[in-house]
Design a protein around this motif. Sequence first.
Motif, PDB file in Angstrom:
ATOM      1  N   VAL A  17       0.825  -1.207   0.000  1.00 12.96           N
ATOM      2  CA  VAL A  17       0.000   0.000   0.000  1.00 12.96           C
ATOM      3  C   VAL A  17       0.861   1.259   0.000  1.00 12.96           C
ATOM      4  O   VAL A  17       0.681   2.157  -0.837  1.00 12.96           O
ATOM      5  N   LEU A  18       1.799   1.336   0.930  1.00 12.94           N
ATOM      6  CA  LEU A  18       2.558   2.580   1.102  1.00 12.94           C
ATOM      7  C   LEU A  18       3.640   2.769   0.048  1.00 12.94           C
ATOM      8  O   LEU A  18       3.849   3.883  -0.444  1.00 12.94           O
TER       9      LEU A  18
ATOM     10  N   LEU B 129       1.016   3.877  -3.111  1.00 11.27           N
ATOM     11  CA  LEU B 129       1.134   5.318  -2.868  1.00 11.27           C
ATOM     12  C   LEU B 129       2.357   5.918  -3.545  1.00 11.27           C
ATOM     13  O   LEU B 129       2.259   6.927  -4.248  1.00 11.27           O
ATOM     14  N   ARG B 130       3.508   5.337  -3.324  1.00 14.03           N
ATOM     15  CA  ARG B 130       4.741   5.920  -3.860  1.00 14.03           C
ATOM     16  C   ARG B 130       4.909   5.653  -5.349  1.00 14.03           C
ATOM     17  O   ARG B 130       5.191   6.573  -6.124  1.00 14.03           O
ATOM     18  N   GLN B 131       4.726   4.387  -5.765  1.00 15.82           N
ATOM     19  CA  GLN B 131       5.034   4.026  -7.147  1.00 15.82           C
ATOM     20  C   GLN B 131       3.878   4.323  -8.093  1.00 15.82           C
ATOM     21  O   GLN B 131       4.070   4.965  -9.119  1.00 15.82           O
TER      22      GLN B 131
ATOM     23  N   GLY C 140       5.695  13.017  -0.914  1.00 16.73           N
ATOM     24  CA  GLY C 140       5.584  13.861   0.270  1.00 16.73           C
ATOM     25  C   GLY C 140       5.688  13.049   1.539  1.00 16.73           C
ATOM     26  O   GLY C 140       6.069  11.870   1.552  1.00 16.73           O
ATOM     27  N   LEU C 141       5.331  13.684   2.635  1.00 21.20           N
ATOM     28  CA  LEU C 141       5.446  13.100   3.971  1.00 21.20           C
ATOM     29  C   LEU C 141       4.309  12.114   4.235  1.00 21.20           C
ATOM     30  O   LEU C 141       3.150  12.397   3.937  1.00 21.20           O
TER      31      LEU C 141
ATOM     32  N   GLY D   2       7.170   2.210   4.385  1.00 22.17           N
ATOM     33  CA  GLY D   2       7.143   3.461   3.633  1.00 22.17           C
ATOM     34  C   GLY D   2       6.657   4.663   4.393  1.00 22.17           C
ATOM     35  O   GLY D   2       6.647   5.771   3.857  1.00 22.17           O
ATOM     36  N   ALA D   3       6.251   4.491   5.665  1.00 18.66           N
ATOM     37  CA  ALA D   3       5.865   5.649   6.480  1.00 18.66           C
ATOM     38  C   ALA D   3       7.127   6.411   6.886  1.00 18.66           C
ATOM     39  O   ALA D   3       8.186   5.821   7.091  1.00 18.66           O
ATOM     40  N   ASP D   4       7.005   7.727   7.010  1.00 16.81           N
ATOM     41  CA  ASP D   4       8.142   8.565   7.390  1.00 16.81           C
ATOM     42  C   ASP D   4       8.110   8.953   8.865  1.00 16.81           C
ATOM     43  O   ASP D   4       9.153   9.224   9.453  1.00 16.81           O
TER      44      ASP D   4
END
Length: 541
Positions: free
Chosen positions: A249-250, A254-256, A262-263, A291-293
Amino acid sequence: MSSERVETLLAGLSLESRVGQLMMVGFYGTEVDEDVEELVRGHRVGGVCLFKHNVRDASQVARLNDGLRRLLVDHIPPFLALDQEGGNVVRVQDQVVVLPSNMALGATRSPELAYSAGRAQGEDLRRLGFNMNLAPVLDVNLNPRNPVIGVRSYGDSVPLVSELGRAFVKGQQDAGLVTVAKHFPGHGATDADSHTSLPIMEETREEVLAQMEPFRAVIQDGLDGLMTAHVAIPRLTGNDVPATLSPQVLDGLLRQELGFDGLVLTDEMEMEAIAQRYGVGRAAVLAVKAGADMVLVPWQPEKKIEVYEHLLAAARSGDLPAARLEQAVRRILTAKLRRGLFETPPVLEQRLSNPPPPGNGEVAHLIARASVTLLRTDGRHFPLSPSTRIAVITAEPSLGEAILSRSPRASVLNVPAYPAESRRAALRQKARKAALKADVVVVGMINSRQAELVTMAAATGKPVVVVSMGLPYLVEMVDEARAVLAVYSYQPASTSAAAAALFGEIGTPGRLPVHLRMFSFGHGLDPVGQKQAEAAQGAAR
């Protein structure tokens, strides 16, 4: 903003300081004491989130934010965050615009008002020293039984949520506030609350992607940050791992796929959906690896220590790869530089001596008046005459006050929103007595507990007018009502607008932002507004 500045700052951080940046913490209390200093400065945390228990008034919370910032004046400035959504999620009420709910904005259909709401709220919060808001909610409220989203959503239409969400985000970011939209990839179709259990989304991949469209829209516009949802999406991921901990998911989605750089901040890691199954410390490591920051750990002191120690151990052992840690901190620093956190803010006393812009507070009233939705009327009991003997039975005292200011003869019975079982029979009898002495009864509903008071009042034979200040689905429980208004919020701006509409001072231009069994999406009657428009046209001829 220079990427060289980000790299220089990153290079100057020790491993311990990099781990500290990953943490968004909370605490109990209203001032900086030794425990708060040890938490914030001792761990060099990346952010602090304040809640209602941290806030007494505007001056106090501004001084608290100033004190928190000074703890790290020689280090990386912290995010100073809250979740000020409006409606039933409001942490600060003093010297800031207090917005009606997102669903009230949905009823206005106005991206202009949504932009004004975000801009006004952002300006007011920055004046008090906040630099981040965990809002807006971009969940599409597709499930009427959803226990946690409801009026926090703009509605159950993906295009409506996307349009208003984009406008609100732009307004709040134009005010210079770091804006974190939530809850990715969507919490609106669930029927469980992640505070107490893990919600399972049973939708297909295509349905999940459709619910994500509001997030896609704001990402394309340059959204600062996203908060994750503690929901499992087995038909998307093939397992029951919560989205907060899911690389699929992350990272993948979300990223790819969406290209978001972003954050990413998790929702509260101490919620049962996470803590019960994984443990808070282990879950924090899994979230960052996925993938969480940043991880949000607001409540128990020992859990903050647990999270820090687990993240630090994982970073030292390589379980949390150095590249992933650097990537997370780089995004944190980028957001802080973009929104001016490294710039010295105006002197506190100077900020407090300047009142909020006068137009900001008016935004709440503009939204409230534009959101009032008349769902039905028998044509005889709406609008009301101030000379009518009115009994008001309400779970929100400000509605009674607003009616009394227009009709001094009215009687008001304030009832608890959530009455104890032992009190319900007595409240029904009080409602009956109030109705018998009146010509018309107005019942202000916040939740289903007030439905039986509508029934009791109507059983006397007196006409009942209902003002729904909560979920619009409540109106399906009050067939006895002769007229039904929905205002979607119990904040003072909304109850004032409801009273103005009840007495015909304003029209009812709002349109239903969700589908009901009895009424279609977009339904709304406006007899007063139509008469006013016809009168204006006649005068212009």
